[in-house]
Design a protein around this motif. Structure first.
Motif, mmCIF file in Angstrom:
data_model
loop_
_atom_site.group_PDB
_atom_site.id
_atom_site.type_symbol
_atom_site.label_atom_id
_atom_site.label_comp_id
_atom_site.label_asym_id
_atom_site.label_seq_id
_atom_site.Cartn_x
_atom_site.Cartn_y
_atom_site.Cartn_z
ATOM 1 N N GLU A 3 1.175 -1.067 0.391
ATOM 2 C CA GLU A 3 -0.364 -0.170 0.023
ATOM 3 C C GLU A 3 0.831 1.397 -0.029
ATOM 4 O OE1 GLU A 3 -2.913 2.094 3.542
ATOM 5 O OE2 GLU A 3 -2.782 0.100 2.875
ATOM 6 N N LYS A 4 0.777 2.436 -0.654
ATOM 7 C CA LYS A 4 1.093 3.506 -0.861
ATOM 8 C C LYS A 4 1.442 4.466 0.635
ATOM 9 C CE LYS A 4 1.699 8.220 -3.566
ATOM 10 N NZ LYS A 4 1.780 8.294 -4.174
ATOM 11 N N LYS A 5 1.815 4.546 0.972
ATOM 12 C CA LYS A 5 2.057 5.929 2.088
ATOM 13 C C LYS A 5 1.249 6.645 1.792
ATOM 14 C CE LYS A 5 4.611 2.555 4.414
ATOM 15 N NZ LYS A 5 5.016 1.538 4.896
ATOM 16 N N LEU A 6 0.739 7.143 2.637
ATOM 17 C CA LEU A 6 0.237 8.349 2.768
ATOM 18 C C LEU A 6 0.940 9.974 2.975
ATOM 19 C CD1 LEU A 6 -3.828 8.203 4.547
ATOM 20 C CD2 LEU A 6 -2.046 8.020 1.665
ATOM 21 N N TYR A 7 2.236 9.591 4.049
ATOM 22 C CA TYR A 7 2.229 10.375 4.464
ATOM 23 C C TYR A 7 4.049 10.152 4.683
ATOM 24 C CZ TYR A 7 -1.281 11.559 6.972
ATOM 25 O OH TYR A 7 -3.199 11.979 7.716
ATOM 26 N N ASP A 8 4.700 11.748 4.516
ATOM 27 C CA ASP A 8 6.342 11.642 4.023
ATOM 28 C C ASP A 8 6.965 11.212 5.309
ATOM 29 O OD1 ASP A 8 6.037 12.885 1.735
ATOM 30 O OD2 ASP A 8 6.121 14.841 2.261
ATOM 31 N N GLU A 12 9.831 4.879 3.582
ATOM 32 C CA GLU A 12 11.046 4.898 3.678
ATOM 33 C C GLU A 12 12.419 5.129 2.024
ATOM 34 O OE1 GLU A 12 11.913 1.039 4.870
ATOM 35 O OE2 GLU A 12 9.694 1.455 7.320
ATOM 36 N N ILE A 13 13.235 4.950 2.445
ATOM 37 C CA ILE A 13 13.938 5.541 0.652
ATOM 38 C C ILE A 13 15.111 4.003 1.204
ATOM 39 C CG2 ILE A 13 14.107 8.341 1.319
ATOM 40 C CD1 ILE A 13 17.024 8.187 2.312
ATOM 41 N N SER A 14 15.562 3.554 -0.016
ATOM 42 C CA SER A 14 16.281 2.559 -0.108
ATOM 43 C C SER A 14 17.843 2.251 0.471
ATOM 44 C CB SER A 14 16.527 1.969 -1.700
ATOM 45 O OG SER A 14 17.106 3.068 -2.486
ATOM 46 N N ALA A 15 18.391 1.423 0.326
ATOM 47 C CA ALA A 15 19.654 1.300 0.777
ATOM 48 C C ALA A 15 20.330 1.890 -0.189
ATOM 49 C CB ALA A 15 19.993 0.044 1.769
#
Length: 97
Positions: A3-8, A12-15
């Motif tokens: 599911e796409k997250k609503l808030y920034d 999570e960013i990738s490694a």
């Protein structure tokens, strides 16, 4: 499917992206230091101090004996609620016992 997250703050960013950020940050600090090294000129140096006196022989204790240390005054006053177990005779006079 995720599911796409609503808030920034939930995303999570990738490694790989986190390592790229760390490396770019470190490279920018090193580049700033290198630019400062190239831009800021060396200042003039004045090394001629002339004849310096012999420092150990200049002290008064090299030819005179130091004064004997007398009794030092109490630097911190006794607290009114302080009651030592065995008061020193000098402190009895101060407290008025």
């Amino acid at each position: 499917m995720e599911e796409k997250k609503l808030y920034d703050e939930d995303q999570e960013i990738s490694a790989f992206a986190s390592w790229v950020i760390i490396i770019l940050f470190s490279a920018s600090i090193m580049a700033f230091g290198w630019i400062v090294y190239l831009v800021v000129p060396d200042g003039p140096r004045f090394w001629n101090f002339g004849q310096l006196g012999d420092t150990p022989a200049a002290t008064i204790f090299s030819t005179e004996q130091p004064r004997a240390a007398g009794k030092l005054p109490r630097q911190v006053p006794m607290l009114p609620e302080a009651h030592p177990l065995k008061p020193v005779p000098a402190e009895r006079k101060v407290r008025g016992d």
